[in-house]
Design an enzyme around this catalytic site. Sequence first.
Site, short mmCIF file in Angstrom:
data_model
loop_
_atom_site.label_atom_id
_atom_site.label_comp_id
_atom_site.label_asym_id
_atom_site.label_seq_id
_atom_site.Cartn_x
_atom_site.Cartn_y
_atom_site.Cartn_z
N ARG A 33 -15.74 3.61 3.79
CA ARG A 33 -16.52 4.75 4.28
C ARG A 33 -15.64 5.98 4.40
O ARG A 33 -16.02 7.08 4.03
CB ARG A 33 -17.11 4.41 5.67
CG ARG A 33 -17.99 5.52 6.19
CD ARG A 33 -18.36 5.30 7.63
NE ARG A 33 -17.22 5.58 8.51
CZ ARG A 33 -17.27 5.48 9.83
NH1 ARG A 33 -18.38 5.08 10.43
NH2 ARG A 33 -16.21 5.76 10.57
N GLN B 243 5.13 7.23 14.77
CA GLN B 243 4.25 6.64 13.74
C GLN B 243 3.28 5.66 14.40
O GLN B 243 2.09 5.65 14.12
CB GLN B 243 5.13 5.92 12.71
CG GLN B 243 4.41 4.93 11.83
CD GLN B 243 5.24 3.66 11.56
OE1 GLN B 243 6.39 3.55 11.97
NE2 GLN B 243 4.66 2.71 10.90
N ASP C 102 -12.93 8.09 7.29
CA ASP C 102 -13.16 8.56 8.65
C ASP C 102 -13.99 9.83 8.62
O ASP C 102 -13.79 10.68 7.76
CB ASP C 102 -11.82 8.79 9.36
CG ASP C 102 -11.19 7.46 9.76
OD1 ASP C 102 -11.96 6.56 10.17
OD2 ASP C 102 -9.96 7.33 9.63
N GLU D 31 0.86 -1.20 0.00
CA GLU D 31 0.00 0.00 0.00
C GLU D 31 0.89 1.24 0.00
O GLU D 31 1.86 1.31 0.76
CB GLU D 31 -0.89 0.01 1.25
CG GLU D 31 -1.75 1.27 1.34
CD GLU D 31 -2.74 1.21 2.48
OE1 GLU D 31 -3.54 0.26 2.53
OE2 GLU D 31 -2.71 2.11 3.33
N HIS E 92 -8.10 2.97 -3.68
CA HIS E 92 -9.01 3.15 -2.55
C HIS E 92 -10.00 4.26 -2.92
O HIS E 92 -9.65 5.18 -3.66
CB HIS E 92 -8.25 3.59 -1.29
CG HIS E 92 -7.25 2.58 -0.78
ND1 HIS E 92 -6.87 2.52 0.53
CD2 HIS E 92 -6.56 1.59 -1.41
CE1 HIS E 92 -5.98 1.54 0.70
NE2 HIS E 92 -5.77 0.98 -0.48
#
Length: 288
Positions: free
Chosen positions: A108, A211, A110, A17, A78
């Site tokens: 959805r 992170q 955030d 990703e 995405h």
Amino acid sequence: MQISSLFGPDKVVFSFEVFPPKKNSPIDTIYTTLDYLKDLQPDFISVTYGAGGNAADTSTCDIASTILNKYGIVPLAHLTCVNYTSREIDQILDILKEKGIKNILALRGDRNPNLPPKKEFSYAGELITYIKKRGDFYISAACYPEGHVDSENLDQDIMYLKQKVDAGAEHLISQLFFDNSYFYNFLEKARKAGIHVPVQAGIMPVINKSQIERMVTLCGASLPPKFVKMMQRFEHSPEAIREAGIAYAVDQIVDLVSHGVDGIHLYTMNNPYVAGRISESIRGIIKA
Ligand code: FAD
């Protein structure tokens, strides 16, 4: 190429990703990262989408198009919905179709307290139904080994996950986790609930302490004592924490593959060095 067709009994699908560079970084940084990632021969590369409500930002579509057309690797774009109207979603779908991108991770997104939701889409399941009606795309969706932060419990979250699969999601990618037992427990419950699509485990290597603190605040992943000890021991040495983080991620992956996981999705954080080290370490394992 339909991502769900990559999976099979003798194959562990391995993917990366990446995210579009932040506003102040030059767009080229992502192409340098991709130049390196392509040599690691992932089965596909996914590109995140901002939940920020700016449909005019086509960076996800542009990067996915480069992955497909320059590198010949399957892209997974995405797409979030909570801050978009159906008209804006249509515009994005039109661009994806025009660029030949077939696979979408329907999310959805955030909810942003500073941005009132557009009200047409409240959940990812609604986006999946909407996209499926167009018939142009294959759909993947997100799942949560420890339950989504908004859900009351894992069983309820899995009930809604089943709705996403029934609506047309053919493949799932999990939220990051640091304790594999959550993933195994989740998978057992999901299979019992009638979810039989491939489920990829999302693995995020620790690169630095801040992170992880950010990620854990956002997604609520549990930190096992072994992981916390590692962070405490090495947090003051960037090199040591990176090395320990790589070793921890490899250890998680070896255990997942031993347990017959369908696939591994590596959250690369656009860090080609770490992605390269992990890929090298597990190459023989995922091909065995
Ligand atoms: P949903 O599936 O809609 O679930 C959200 C919550 O609502 C859950 O608690 C669920 O149980 C509940 N729910 C679902 N359906 C219903 C229903 N019908 N009625 C009542 N409750 C329901 N965010 C980004 O902004 N951009 C990205 O690119 C991105 N990529 C991601 C990739 C992965 C693999 C993962 C795991 C997450 C990603 N996220 C991304 C984060 C994601 O947007 C958030 O976790 C978001 O809060 C939930 O998205 P979802 O698609 O899982 O939502």
